[in-house]
Design an enzyme around this catalytic site. Structure first.
Site, PDB file in Angstrom:
ATOM      1  N   LYS A  22       0.852  -1.208   0.000  1.00  0.00           N
ATOM      2  CA  LYS A  22       0.000   0.000   0.000  1.00  0.00           C
ATOM      3  C   LYS A  22       0.885   1.253   0.000  1.00  0.00           C
ATOM      4  O   LYS A  22       0.704   2.150  -0.820  1.00  0.00           O
ATOM      5  CB  LYS A  22      -0.890   0.019   1.225  1.00  0.00           C
ATOM      6  CG  LYS A  22      -1.510   1.366   1.544  1.00  0.00           C
ATOM      7  CD  LYS A  22      -2.390   1.352   2.777  1.00  0.00           C
ATOM      8  CE  LYS A  22      -1.674   1.689   4.049  1.00  0.00           C
ATOM      9  NZ  LYS A  22      -1.464   3.112   4.339  1.00  0.00           N
ATOM     10  N   ASN A  23       1.851   1.300   0.915  1.00  0.00           N
ATOM     11  CA  ASN A  23       2.628   2.531   1.109  1.00  0.00           C
ATOM     12  C   ASN A  23       3.645   2.795   0.012  1.00  0.00           C
ATOM     13  O   ASN A  23       4.281   3.842   0.004  1.00  0.00           O
ATOM     14  CB  ASN A  23       3.302   2.518   2.480  1.00  0.00           C
ATOM     15  CG  ASN A  23       2.277   2.700   3.586  1.00  0.00           C
ATOM     16  OD1 ASN A  23       1.122   3.026   3.320  1.00  0.00           O
ATOM     17  ND2 ASN A  23       2.695   2.445   4.808  1.00  0.00           N
ATOM     18  N   CYS A 118      -4.465  12.103  12.500  1.00  0.00           N
ATOM     19  CA  CYS A 118      -4.987  10.736  12.344  1.00  0.00           C
ATOM     20  C   CYS A 118      -5.393  10.279  13.738  1.00  0.00           C
ATOM     21  O   CYS A 118      -5.354  11.036  14.699  1.00  0.00           O
ATOM     22  CB  CYS A 118      -3.921   9.817  11.735  1.00  0.00           C
ATOM     23  SG  CYS A 118      -2.564   9.542  12.844  1.00  0.00           S
ATOM     24  N   ARG A 123      -0.227  14.908  12.501  1.00  0.00           N
ATOM     25  CA  ARG A 123       0.720  14.377  11.520  1.00  0.00           C
ATOM     26  C   ARG A 123       1.254  15.590  10.735  1.00  0.00           C
ATOM     27  O   ARG A 123       0.721  15.961   9.716  1.00  0.00           O
ATOM     28  CB  ARG A 123       0.025  13.377  10.606  1.00  0.00           C
ATOM     29  CG  ARG A 123      -0.558  12.146  11.314  1.00  0.00           C
ATOM     30  CD  ARG A 123       0.521  11.142  11.692  1.00  0.00           C
ATOM     31  NE  ARG A 123       1.167  10.552  10.549  1.00  0.00           N
ATOM     32  CZ  ARG A 123       0.678   9.527   9.838  1.00  0.00           C
ATOM     33  NH1 ARG A 123      -0.510   9.038  10.146  1.00  0.00           N
ATOM     34  NH2 ARG A 123       1.334   9.036   8.810  1.00  0.00           N
ATOM     35  N   ASP A 126       5.334  19.948   7.920  1.00  0.00           N
ATOM     36  CA  ASP A 126       6.274  21.072   7.803  1.00  0.00           C
ATOM     37  C   ASP A 126       7.486  20.720   6.956  1.00  0.00           C
ATOM     38  O   ASP A 126       7.977  21.543   6.169  1.00  0.00           O
ATOM     39  CB  ASP A 126       6.713  21.546   9.193  1.00  0.00           C
ATOM     40  CG  ASP A 126       7.275  20.412  10.031  1.00  0.00           C
ATOM     41  OD1 ASP A 126       6.599  19.357  10.145  1.00  0.00           O
ATOM     42  OD2 ASP A 126       8.392  20.540  10.538  1.00  0.00           O
ATOM     43  N   ASP A 312       4.946   0.568  12.046  1.00  0.00           N
ATOM     44  CA  ASP A 312       3.673  -0.001  11.571  1.00  0.00           C
ATOM     45  C   ASP A 312       3.473  -1.439  12.020  1.00  0.00           C
ATOM     46  O   ASP A 312       2.411  -2.008  11.764  1.00  0.00           O
ATOM     47  CB  ASP A 312       3.589   0.066  10.036  1.00  0.00           C
ATOM     48  CG  ASP A 312       3.491   1.490   9.558  1.00  0.00           C
ATOM     49  OD1 ASP A 312       3.618   1.711   8.338  1.00  0.00           O
ATOM     50  OD2 ASP A 312       3.314   2.391  10.392  1.00  0.00           O
ATOM     51  N   ARG A 404      -8.536  -0.338   4.790  1.00  0.00           N
ATOM     52  CA  ARG A 404      -7.675   0.633   4.132  1.00  0.00           C
ATOM     53  C   ARG A 404      -6.343   0.012   3.741  1.00  0.00           C
ATOM     54  O   ARG A 404      -5.718   0.437   2.768  1.00  0.00           O
ATOM     55  CB  ARG A 404      -7.403   1.819   5.077  1.00  0.00           C
ATOM     56  CG  ARG A 404      -8.603   2.689   5.361  1.00  0.00           C
ATOM     57  CD  ARG A 404      -8.181   3.929   6.095  1.00  0.00           C
ATOM     58  NE  ARG A 404      -7.029   4.532   5.438  1.00  0.00           N
ATOM     59  CZ  ARG A 404      -6.234   5.434   6.016  1.00  0.00           C
ATOM     60  NH1 ARG A 404      -6.466   5.830   7.239  1.00  0.00           N
ATOM     61  NH2 ARG A 404      -5.210   5.943   5.365  1.00  0.00           N
TER      62      ARG A 404
HETATM   63  C1  EPZ Z   1       4.636   6.842   6.255  1.00  0.00           C
HETATM   64  O1  EPZ Z   1       3.959   7.943   6.834  1.00  0.00           O
HETATM   65  C2  EPZ Z   1       3.633   5.708   6.250  1.00  0.00           C
HETATM   66  N1  EPZ Z   1       2.462   6.088   5.475  1.00  0.00           N
HETATM   67  C3  EPZ Z   1       3.204   5.383   7.678  1.00  0.00           C
HETATM   68  O2  EPZ Z   1       2.379   4.227   7.611  1.00  0.00           O
HETATM   69  C4  EPZ Z   1       4.442   5.036   8.504  1.00  0.00           C
HETATM   70  O3  EPZ Z   1       4.048   4.811   9.831  1.00  0.00           O
HETATM   71  C5  EPZ Z   1       5.452   6.183   8.428  1.00  0.00           C
HETATM   72  O4  EPZ Z   1       5.773   6.467   7.045  1.00  0.00           O
HETATM   73  C6  EPZ Z   1       6.746   5.857   9.158  1.00  0.00           C
HETATM   74  O5  EPZ Z   1       7.323   4.722   8.604  1.00  0.00           O
HETATM   75  C7  EPZ Z   1       2.515   6.022   4.125  1.00  0.00           C
HETATM   76  O6  EPZ Z   1       3.534   5.670   3.560  1.00  0.00           O
HETATM   77  C8  EPZ Z   1       1.266   6.395   3.382  1.00  0.00           C
HETATM   78  P1  EPZ Z   1       7.003  10.103   8.215  1.00  0.00           P
HETATM   79  P2  EPZ Z   1       4.637   9.423   6.797  1.00  0.00           P
HETATM   80  O7  EPZ Z   1       6.915  11.402   7.510  1.00  0.00           O
HETATM   81  O8  EPZ Z   1       5.393   9.591   5.551  1.00  0.00           O
HETATM   82  C9  EPZ Z   1       7.431  13.408  11.591  1.00  0.00           C
HETATM   83  C10 EPZ Z   1       0.421   2.963   7.885  1.00  0.00           C
HETATM   84  O9  EPZ Z   1      -0.068   2.436   8.897  1.00  0.00           O
HETATM   85  N2  EPZ Z   1       7.201  14.399  10.534  1.00  0.00           N
HETATM   86  O10 EPZ Z   1       8.131   9.172   7.910  1.00  0.00           O
HETATM   87  O11 EPZ Z   1       3.583  10.407   7.130  1.00  0.00           O
HETATM   88  C11 EPZ Z   1       6.201  12.557  11.868  1.00  0.00           C
HETATM   89  O12 EPZ Z   1       5.331  13.236  12.776  1.00  0.00           O
HETATM   90  C12 EPZ Z   1       0.989   4.371   7.955  1.00  0.00           C
HETATM   91  O13 EPZ Z   1       0.517   2.402   6.759  1.00  0.00           O
HETATM   92  C13 EPZ Z   1       7.363  15.753  10.828  1.00  0.00           C
HETATM   93  O14 EPZ Z   1       7.690  16.125  11.953  1.00  0.00           O
HETATM   94  O15 EPZ Z   1       5.639   9.305   8.034  1.00  0.00           O
HETATM   95  C14 EPZ Z   1       6.780  11.319  12.467  1.00  0.00           C
HETATM   96  O16 EPZ Z   1       7.044  11.548  13.845  1.00  0.00           O
HETATM   97  C15 EPZ Z   1       0.778   5.003   9.316  1.00  0.00           C
HETATM   98  N3  EPZ Z   1       7.146  16.663   9.853  1.00  0.00           N
HETATM   99  C16 EPZ Z   1       8.109  11.165  11.724  1.00  0.00           C
HETATM  100  O17 EPZ Z   1       8.379  12.435  11.127  1.00  0.00           O
HETATM  101  C17 EPZ Z   1       6.796  16.287   8.576  1.00  0.00           C
HETATM  102  O18 EPZ Z   1       6.644  17.173   7.704  1.00  0.00           O
HETATM  103  C18 EPZ Z   1       8.083  10.136  10.619  1.00  0.00           C
HETATM  104  O19 EPZ Z   1       6.960  10.411   9.796  1.00  0.00           O
HETATM  105  C19 EPZ Z   1       6.640  14.906   8.296  1.00  0.00           C
HETATM  106  C20 EPZ Z   1       6.851  13.970   9.290  1.00  0.00           C
END
Ligand code: EPZ
Length: 432
Positions: A22-23, A118, A123, A126, A312, A404
Site C-alpha cells: 500500500k505505502n 490521524c 501528523r 512542515d 507499523d 484501508r
Molecule cells: C509513512 O507515513 C507511512 N504512510 C506510515 O504508515 C508510517 O508509519 C510512516 O511512514 C513511518 O514509517 C505512508 O507511507 C502512506 P514520516 P509518513 O513522515 O510519511 C514526523 C500505515 O499504517 N514528521 O516518515 O507520514 C512525523 O510526525 C501508515 O501504513 C514531521 O515532523 O511518516 C513522524 O514523527 C501510518 N514533519 C516522523 O516524522 C513532517 O513534515 C516520521 O513520519 C513529516 C513527518
C-alpha cells in the site's frame, strides 16, 4: 458497516499470500502524473486507500484505468488541467498530500488540502512544505489549503535536509526535484523501501538520481520524464503481520508458508527480534516459512526508521508479547501516543500499561474474546491477531479502518484455518 467475528483457538496452518505494498503503490501512482502518456503500475493492492487516491488523481483531469481486482492501474496525465487535491478526498487519506510535490513538479503550481491528523495524533507536514520551498516554491496556507507556485513557473534545484527523517517528505520533495531546473541534494533522506522503489521507477522514466538507498540523494532535474510500466513491491507490513500471526497461532513444528514476500524490506531489526522470540524462519526466495515455537520468548523492541523496527508493526508485536510469558516493553520512537489499541487489548485481558512513549506488557495472561473497536489501520489488525489467540469470540468493529490497508484479510486467514468471518451490522441499532 462491517465487523470481523473471530473465534479464537484455531491454529494457523498452510499458506498465506502477501499483496502489493500500500505505502509504495500510493507514491508510485503520484509519479504517474509526472509524464505525458500511459504509466502502467502492476501488483497494486485492492484497497480502500488505492481507490481513494485514484479519485484524487482523477480530479486533476488525469485518467486512471484498470480494475483494482486486476491489481493493475494505468495512469495517463496527458490531459492534466486542474492542479488541485480537494479536502473531501485528502481528509480520507493523508498520502494524498503527495499531490503537492507531483503537481508542483509537473505544472509549477498546486492547491492541495492540508491533511488532517490521524487517530493517534497530529501528523505534521512542515518538512514537506519547507523542502519544496527550498526548491523555489512560494507556498501559503489559505483556508486549510496549501497554495503553491514555482517562481518562474518551474521548480529550481536546491539543498534540503530532513530533520527528522521522513518517508513522506522525502518522496514529496523528490516528486518536485526530478522535474526541477538544476541539481537538488536531499540530505538525511528516508531509506525505507517505499522511497527506494520510487527512485527506481523515476530512474526508469529517465530521472537522474544518484545515491539511491542512501541518506543523501543527488537529483539532476530533467525537462521531461517518459511513460513507463513498473511493478509494485510486496507489502512488508502485511508480511510482518502474517509472520507474527504464524508465531502466535501456528502449530509448533508445522511451518506456515507466506508467499510473494520480500523479507529484505522488513529490515534487520525486525528479523533479529523475530528470531529471538524462538519462532523458526526459513527464507526460500519469496516464500517465508515461519514455525511457531513451543513457547514464545518476550522480546522488547524500540521502533525506528528503516532498517529499524517498523512503527507499523508495533501494535501487532504487542500482541505477540501478550502471548509470550514474561515482562517486556515496546518503545515507540516515531510517533507520540501510537497506542490506541492498548485500551481495546485491555478489554481482552491483556496486561499492558502505557508509560510515556512506551508500553510495558506482562505477557502470558488469559486473553478473552469480546467486542473491541478499531481506531486505525494497524491497531485494528492487532485486534484480529488478539482474537485469533483469545478464548471465545471477538468482534472487531468498524473494520473499515482495516480495509484501508489489508486486502481481503479475513479470506486469507480463513483459508489458513482461522475461524473468522465478515458480518455487516448497524452500529447505532438499539441493543435491546
Ligand atoms: C509513512 O507515513 C507511512 N504512510 C506510515 O504508515 C508510517 O508509519 C510512516 O511512514 C513511518 O514509517 C505512508 O507511507 C502512506 P514520516 P509518513 O513522515 O510519511 C514526523 C500505515 O499504517 N514528521 O516518515 O507520514 C512525523 O510526525 C501508515 O501504513 C514531521 O515532523 O511518516 C513522524 O514523527 C501510518 N514533519 C516522523 O516524522 C513532517 O513534515 C516520521 O513520519 C513529516 C513527518
Amino acid at each position: 458497516m462491517d465487523k470481523l467475528v473471530v473465534r479464537g483457538g484455531n491454529p494457523l496452518t498452510g499458506d498465506l499470500h502477501v499483496s502489493g505494498s500500500k505505502n509504495t503503490a500510493l507514491p508510485l501512482m503520484a509519479i504517474g502524473l509526472l509524464t505525458n502518456g500511459p504509466v502502467t503500475i502492476s501488483h497494486i493492492p485492492d484497497l480502500k486507500d488505492i481507490s481513494t487516491f485514484r479519485k484524487v488523481i482523477e480530479v486533476t483531469g488525469a485518467t486512471v484505468t484498470g480494475s483494482p481486482s486486476d491489481h493493475q492501474l494505468i495512469i495517463d496525465a496527458s490531459n492534466l488541467n486542474r492542479p488541485e487535491a480537494p479536502y473531501e478526498l485528502v481528509k480520507r487519506m493523508r498520502a494524498s498530500f503527495y499531490m503537492l510535490g507531483a503537481l508542483l513538479g509537473r505544472t509549477g503550481q498546486a492547491r492541495v488540502s492540508l491533511p488532517g491528523g490521524c487517530a493517534w495524533g497530529p501528523r505534521p507536514v512542515d518538512l514537506h512544505i519547507e523542502g519544496l520551498k527550498a526548491l523555489g516554491a512560494e507556498i501559503e496556507l489559505d483556508a486549510g489549503y496549501v497554495v503553491a507556485k514555482a517562481t518562474g513557473g518551474r521548480l529550481l534545484g536546491g539543498r534540503v535536509r530532513f530533520e527528522p527523517s521522513s518517508v513522506g517528505a522525502t518522496i514529496n520533495v523528490l516528486l518536485g526535484a526530478v522535474l526541477a531546473r538544476g541539481e537538488s541534494i536531499l540530505e538525511n533522506a528516508a531509506i525505507e523501501p517505499d522511497v527506494v522503489e520510487c527512485c527506481l521507477m523515476l530512474q526508469k522514466m529517465g530521472a537522474k538520481i544518484d545515491g539511491i538507498g542512501s541518506r543523501t540523494l543527488h537529483v539532476q532535474g530533467s525537462d521531461t520524464l517518459n511513460p513507463v510500466s513498473y511493478t509494485n513491491c510486496p507489502d512488508r507490513i502485511e508480511l510482518g503481520t502474517f509472520m507474527i500471526a504464524a508465531a502466535i497461532s501456528g502449530i509448533p513444528g508445522k511451518p506456515v508458508s507466506i508467499h510473494h514476500a520480500n523479507p529484505e524490506h522488513l529490515g534487520v531489526s525486525f528479523m533479529e527480534s523475530f528470531d529471538r522470540t524462538g519462532a523458526g524462519v526459513e527464507i526460500d526466495g519469496s516464500t517465508i516459512r515461519v514455525t511457531a515455537p513451543e513457547e514464545l520468548r518476550p522480546v522488547s523492541v524500540r521502533t525506528d526508521v528503516y532498517p529499524g523496527f517498523p512503527t507499523d508493526l508495533q501494535a501487532q508485536w504487542t500482541v505477540l508479547l501478550a502471548k509470550a510469558h514474561g515482562n517486556s516493553k515496546v518503545l515507540e520512537s516515531i510517533y507520540p501516543d501510537r497506542f490506541k489499541h492498548i485500551p481495546e487489548l485491555h478489554r481482552m485481558g491483556v496486561n499492558a500499561i502505557v508509560v510515556g512513549d512506551e508500553v510495558v506488557i506482562e505477557g502470558g495472561k488469559r486473553i478473552q474474546g469480546t467486542s473491541v473497536m478499531s481506531t486505525d489501520l494497524r491497531a485494528s489488525v492487532s485486534l484480529v491477531l488478539a482474537g485469533m489467540i483469545a478464548e471465545g469470540e471477538t468482534q472487531i468493529l468498524r473494520v473499515y479502518h482495516l480495509d484501508r490497508g489489508y486486502e481481503r484479510v479475513e479470506e486469507k486467514l480463513a483459508a489458513a484455518g482461522i475461524d473468522i468471518k465478515r458480518v455487516s451490522y448497524d452500529e447505532w441499532a438499539d441493543p435491546n
